[in-house]
Write an enzyme that holds these catalytic residues in place. Structure first.
Site, PDB file in Angstrom:
ATOM      1  N   GLY A 116       0.835  -1.198   0.000  1.00 48.90           N
ATOM      2  CA  GLY A 116       0.000   0.000   0.000  1.00 48.90           C
ATOM      3  C   GLY A 116       0.867   1.245   0.000  1.00 48.90           C
ATOM      4  O   GLY A 116       2.034   1.224  -0.374  1.00 48.90           O
ATOM      5  N   GLY A 117       0.275   2.331   0.500  1.00 43.34           N
ATOM      6  CA  GLY A 117       0.998   3.599   0.540  1.00 43.34           C
ATOM      7  C   GLY A 117       2.265   3.520   1.376  1.00 43.34           C
ATOM      8  O   GLY A 117       3.149   4.383   1.260  1.00 43.34           O
ATOM      9  N   GLY A 132      25.629  13.331 -27.853  1.00 44.63           N
ATOM     10  CA  GLY A 132      25.017  13.893 -26.650  1.00 44.63           C
ATOM     11  C   GLY A 132      25.543  13.211 -25.400  1.00 44.63           C
ATOM     12  O   GLY A 132      25.635  13.827 -24.333  1.00 44.63           O
ATOM     13  N   ALA A 133      25.889  11.938 -25.543  1.00 45.67           N
ATOM     14  CA  ALA A 133      26.372  11.213 -24.368  1.00 45.67           C
ATOM     15  C   ALA A 133      27.714  11.773 -23.903  1.00 45.67           C
ATOM     16  O   ALA A 133      28.012  11.772 -22.699  1.00 45.67           O
ATOM     17  CB  ALA A 133      26.480   9.728 -24.687  1.00 45.67           C
TER      18      ALA A 133
HETATM   19  C1  HXC Z   1      -4.240  -4.499  11.466  1.00 43.64           C
HETATM   20  C2  HXC Z   1      -3.135  -6.351  10.738  1.00 43.64           C
HETATM   21  C3  HXC Z   1      -2.845  -5.725   9.510  1.00 43.64           C
HETATM   22  C4  HXC Z   1      -3.325  -4.399   9.322  1.00 43.64           C
HETATM   23  C5  HXC Z   1      -1.981  -7.681   9.472  1.00 43.64           C
HETATM   24  N1  HXC Z   1      -2.583  -7.568  10.657  1.00 43.64           N
HETATM   25  N2  HXC Z   1      -2.144  -6.573   8.745  1.00 43.64           N
HETATM   26  N3  HXC Z   1      -3.827  -5.741  11.695  1.00 43.64           N
HETATM   27  N4  HXC Z   1      -3.998  -3.827  10.319  1.00 43.64           N
HETATM   28  N5  HXC Z   1      -3.049  -3.732   8.194  1.00 43.64           N
HETATM   29  C6  HXC Z   1      -2.648  -8.561  11.727  1.00 43.64           C
HETATM   30  C7  HXC Z   1      -3.516  -9.755  11.373  1.00 43.64           C
HETATM   31  O1  HXC Z   1      -4.851  -9.515  11.705  1.00 43.64           O
HETATM   32  C8  HXC Z   1      -2.899 -10.838  12.250  1.00 43.64           C
HETATM   33  O2  HXC Z   1      -3.380 -10.680  13.560  1.00 43.64           O
HETATM   34  C9  HXC Z   1      -1.441 -10.484  12.272  1.00 43.64           C
HETATM   35  O3  HXC Z   1      -1.355  -9.103  11.887  1.00 43.64           O
HETATM   36  C10 HXC Z   1      -0.623 -11.284  11.281  1.00 43.64           C
HETATM   37  O4  HXC Z   1      -1.276 -11.232  10.038  1.00 43.64           O
HETATM   38  P1  HXC Z   1      -1.551 -12.537   9.134  1.00 43.64           P
HETATM   39  O5  HXC Z   1      -2.514 -12.140   8.101  1.00 43.64           O
HETATM   40  O6  HXC Z   1      -1.901 -13.687  10.038  1.00 43.64           O
HETATM   41  O7  HXC Z   1      -0.101 -12.786   8.563  1.00 43.64           O
HETATM   42  P2  HXC Z   1       0.309 -13.335   7.126  1.00 43.64           P
HETATM   43  O8  HXC Z   1      -0.526 -14.532   6.779  1.00 43.64           O
HETATM   44  O9  HXC Z   1       1.785 -13.499   7.156  1.00 43.64           O
HETATM   45  O10 HXC Z   1      -0.078 -12.172   6.094  1.00 43.64           O
HETATM   46  C11 HXC Z   1       0.571 -10.934   6.124  1.00 43.64           C
HETATM   47  C12 HXC Z   1      -0.149  -9.924   5.219  1.00 43.64           C
HETATM   48  C13 HXC Z   1      -1.645  -9.864   5.598  1.00 43.64           C
HETATM   49  C14 HXC Z   1       0.004 -10.333   3.763  1.00 43.64           C
HETATM   50  C15 HXC Z   1       0.562  -8.572   5.419  1.00 43.64           C
HETATM   51  O11 HXC Z   1      -1.747  -9.710   7.006  1.00 43.64           O
HETATM   52  C16 HXC Z   1      -2.370  -8.738   4.942  1.00 43.64           C
HETATM   53  O12 HXC Z   1      -2.724  -8.824   3.785  1.00 43.64           O
HETATM   54  N6  HXC Z   1      -2.599  -7.683   5.717  1.00 43.64           N
HETATM   55  C17 HXC Z   1      -3.317  -6.527   5.217  1.00 43.64           C
HETATM   56  C18 HXC Z   1      -2.459  -5.730   4.274  1.00 43.64           C
HETATM   57  C19 HXC Z   1      -3.120  -4.485   3.844  1.00 43.64           C
HETATM   58  O13 HXC Z   1      -4.015  -4.512   2.983  1.00 43.64           O
HETATM   59  N7  HXC Z   1      -2.803  -3.423   4.522  1.00 43.64           N
HETATM   60  C20 HXC Z   1      -3.362  -2.132   4.264  1.00 43.64           C
HETATM   61  C21 HXC Z   1      -2.605  -1.632   3.046  1.00 43.64           C
HETATM   62  S1  HXC Z   1      -3.131  -0.050   2.640  1.00 43.64           S
HETATM   63  P3  HXC Z   1      -3.571 -11.923  14.557  1.00 43.64           P
HETATM   64  O14 HXC Z   1      -4.120 -11.301  15.793  1.00 43.64           O
HETATM   65  O15 HXC Z   1      -4.501 -12.859  13.892  1.00 43.64           O
HETATM   66  O16 HXC Z   1      -2.202 -12.495  14.732  1.00 43.64           O
HETATM   67  C22 HXC Z   1      -2.091   0.889   3.472  1.00 43.64           C
HETATM   68  C23 HXC Z   1      -2.368   2.327   3.247  1.00 43.64           C
HETATM   69  C24 HXC Z   1      -1.208   3.155   3.656  1.00 43.64           C
HETATM   70  O17 HXC Z   1      -1.231   0.494   4.143  1.00 43.64           O
HETATM   71  C25 HXC Z   1      -1.455   4.502   3.134  1.00 43.64           C
HETATM   72  C26 HXC Z   1      -0.376   5.405   3.471  1.00 43.64           C
HETATM   73  C27 HXC Z   1      -0.603   6.744   2.849  1.00 43.64           C
END
Ligand code: HXC
Length: 516
Positions: free
Chosen positions: A171-172, A406-407
C-alpha cells in the site's frame, strides 16, 4: 510502594515490552526465515550500544475492541545506537504485534527518531516488516504515514536514510522507503507493492504471485526500486554496515577516511591492453574499477538493474568516492531511460553528501528508437545531465574509449562543470562513430564511387584518423590530459587531493526544476 517494588515493576514492564508478540508469533516469524524486530537491531548495531525510546507507548484506538489489547511498544522498536562506533537512529517494525501495522502512536515513535536523527546529524535506518496501515485506526493511520513521508522528504539530502525491506511493505507504506536513499530487500521473504495480487486480479485480470509482483528479484532488476537483493537477512546486515562505511553522518560532514595500505602509485600494466583493438568489441569496465580502487574493492549498487551503467562506492587513498561508469559489456554501454535515471539519482546522493564523483566513460551515445522516445529518453537523459551540472563536489571523468554525441556532453563533460577530464590514448571523442558519420557526410561520394564498399572503408579509416582519438578534444582543452592507462589510479588520487579544497557557489534560488 517501596523502591524495590518500583524497580521490580519497571523490570516487569520492560520484560513485557521486550517480549514481542509472544512465543507463538516469534516462532512463526522464525519459521519464515525472518528475525524478530529486536534480533535485527542486535545484529545491526554494535553490541550493547542500543538505547530504546518509547517502550511504554501503546496505541490509543478504542474501536473494534482494540482497547482490550494494548501491547507495549505498539509494534515498532525505536532508538539509537552505533555501527562501528558511529551514531545511527533505527526503527524496526515488529510483525509479531498486529502484523507490524502502523497506528498513530507507532508513527509518532518513528517520527521521534527521524527528528532526533535530523537534529543530531546522523543516519536513519528503517527496518520494514509490516501489514501497512492499522486498519482499525482508520484515518489516524494514514495521518501517521503521511507524517513520516513528510519528514522523509524534509530530511532528504540532510541525513542519509536507508530502508531494509524484511517482510511485507504494501500500500501507501511503500512511499517512505522509496523516498529514502537506499533500499535493500531480501529474496523470497520481502515484497513491496501498491496493491496485492487479489486487487490486481480484480482490476487488470492479471494472475501474479506476490514474488512476481513485488519480490526482491523484481524490484532489483526490473523496477529499480530496490538497490540490493540479498539471499538472507544476515547478508543484508553485513552489506548495510559496509554501505554505511562509505557515507557520512549528514550533509554537514565528510565521510571518515580509512587508513590506506594500498600504494597510491600502484600501476597496472594490464590497463594499457584492456581496450580491444576492434572498437565494437566489449570489455568489462568493472575490471578497470577494481584495478584502480584501494584494495581492488568496489561496492556495487543496483548491480542487476540497467546493467549498461555501473554505480557504486570505492575508495582512493582511503577516501570514499562515488563511481559512475558506462559498461560496454551490456548494450555497448549505451545510455537509455533506466541507466540515465539510475546514474542521475546516484550523482545527486553523492553531491548531497559530499562524496567526490569519478566517472569512467565509454559510451556510444543514447539508445535510439520508439521504446526509448515513448518512455521519455529526452527528459530522462536530461536528468543525468542536470544532476551532473548541479553537482558541486569534486568531479573527475576518465574517457577510456567512446565519448560520442550527446552522451559525451552528458557524461560529466568539462562543459557541465567537471573539474578534471582525462582520456586514455584509446579514447574516441566525436559527434558520432565512423559508421554513422561517413554515411551522412560522404553520402554523395559513396553513391558516385565505383566500388562503394571500398570507398566507404577508405572514408571510415580517414574519419577514424581524424576524429577517433582524444587529441582533438585535448587540443581545445576539453580534455586536460591524455594519460597512460596504467597510471590511472595515481592520476586520480593526485587530482582528488588537489580538489579537496574545491569551493563553488551556485546562483541564488529556492530550488531548481529537474525534469522529473
Ligand atoms: C491491522 C493487521 C494488519 C493491518 C496484518 N494484521 N495486517 N492488523 N492492520 N493492516 C494482523 C492480522 O490480523 C494478524 O493478527 C497479524 O497481523 C498477522 O497477520 P496474518 O494475516 O496472520 O499474517 P500473514 O498470513 O503473514 O499475512 C501478512 C499480510 C496480511 C500479507 C501482510 O496480514 C495482509 O494482507 N494484511 C493486510 C495488508 C493491507 O491490505 N494493509 C493495508 C494496506 S493499505 P492476529 O491477531 O490474527 O495475529 C495501506 C495504506 C497506507 O497500508 C497509506 C499510506 C498513505
Amino acid at each position: 510502594m517501596g523502591i524495590d517494588r518500583k524497580l521490580l515493576e519497571l523490570a516487569n514492564k520492560k520484560e513485557a515490552g521486550r517480549a514481542c508478540g509472544g512465543e507463538d508469533r516469534i516462532a512463526k516469524q522464525h519459521a519464515k526465515g525472518k528475525y524478530t524486530a529486536r534480533e535485527r537491531i542486535e545484529k545491526i548495531l554494535d553490541a550493547g550500544s542500543f538505547e530504546e525510546f518509547d517502550l511504554f507507548v501503546t496505541h490509543r484506538c478504542t474501536d473494534f475492541g482494540m482497547e482490550n489489547n494494548r501491547p507495549l511498544t505498539d509494534g515498532v522498536v525505536t532508538g539509537y545506537g552505533t555501527i562501528n562506533g558511529r551514531l545511527v537512529y533505527i526503527f524496526s517494525q515488529d510483525f509479531t504485534i498486529y502484523g507490524g501495522s502502523l497506528s498513530k502512536a507507532y508513527a509518532e515513535k518513528i517520527v521521534k527518531v527521524m527528528e532526533m536523527a535530523a537534529k543530531t546529524g546522523a543516519p536513519l535506518i528503517g527496518l520494514n516488516d509490516s501489514g501497512g496501515a492499522r486498519i482499525q485506526e482508520g484515518v489516524d493511520a494514514l495521518a501517521g504515514y503521511t507524517d513520516i513521508f513528510y519528514r522523509n522528504v524534509q530530511y532528504s539530502g540532510v541525513i542519509p536514510q536507508i530502508s531494509l525491506i524484511l517482510g511485507p511493505c504494501a500500500g501507501g507504506a511503500v512511499y517512505s522507503p522509496s523516498i529514502t536513499d537506499f533500499v535493500m530487500m531480501v529474496d523470497k521473504t520481502s515484497y513491496m507493492f501498491l496493491t496485492g495480487p487479489k486487487v490486481v486480479k480484480q482490476v487488470t485480470q492479471e494472475d501474479v504471485t506476490v514474488d512476481q509482483l513485488g519480490g526482491a528479484g523484481i524490484h532489483s532488476s526490473k523496477s529499480g526500486i530496490s538497490h540490493f537483493n540479498f539471499e538472507n537477512e544476515d547478508i543484508a546486515f553485513e552489506n548495510l554496515k559496509k554501505l554505511f562505511s562509505y557515507i557520512p553522518q549528514s550533509n554537514r560532514e565528510k565521510v571518515p577516511e580509512v587508513e590506506c595500505n594500498d600504494p597510491i602509485d600502484r600501476r597496472d600494466e594490464n590497463l594499457n591492453y584492456i581496450i580491444p583493438e576492434n572498437p565494437n568489441k566489449p570489455y568489462d569496465m568493472k575490471e578497470i574499477l577494481i584495478s584502480v580502487l584501494d584494495d581492488n574493492d568496489f561496492f556495487e549498487i543496483q548491480k542487476d538493474y540497467a546493467k549498461n551503467i555501473i554505480i557504486g562506492f570505492g575508495r582512493l587513498n582511503g577516501a570514499s568516492i562515488g563511481i559512475i561508469a558506462n559498461q560496454p559489456k551490456f548494450l555497448a554501454g549505451v545510455l537509455d531511460n533506466n541507466s540515465s535515471m539510475k546514474a542521475a539519482r546516484f550523482v545527486r546522493f553523492c553531491d548531497a553528501f559530499n562524496i567526490p564523483i569519478v566517472v569512467f566513460e565509454d559510451v556510444p551515445g543514447f539508445m535510439p528508437g520508439t521504446v526509448q522516445e515513448y518512455n521519455g529518453i529526452i527528459k530522462n537523459g536530461a536528468k543525468l545531465l542536470y544532476a551532473f551540472a548541479e553537482a558541486t563536489v569534486p568531479r573527475i571523468t576518465v574517457v577510456t574509449r567512446k565519448a560520442y554525441g550527446g552522451a559525451y556532453c552528458v557524461m560529466n563533460s568539462k562543459h557541465l562543470g567537471a573539474d578534471i577530464n582525462l582520456a586514455w590514448p584509446t579514447a574516441e571523442i566525436a559527434v558520432m562513430g565512423p559508421d554513422g558519420a561517413v554515411e551522412i557526410i560522404y553520402n554523395k561520394e559513396i553513391k558516385n564511387a565505383e566500388d562503394k564498399t571500398a570507398k566507404t572503408l577508405e572514408l571510415k579509416e580517414q574519419y577514424k584518423e581524424l576524429f577517433a582519438n582524444p587529441y582533438n578534444a585535448a587540443k581545445k582543452g576539453y580534455i586536460d590530459d591524455v594519460i597512460v592507462p596504467a597510471n590511472t589510479r595515481m592520476r586520480l588520487i593526485k587530482a582528488l587531493k588537489m580538489l579537496q579544497t574545491k569551493k563553488v557557489s551556485s546562483p541564488d534560488k529556492k530550488h531548481g526544476n529537474i525534469p522529473l
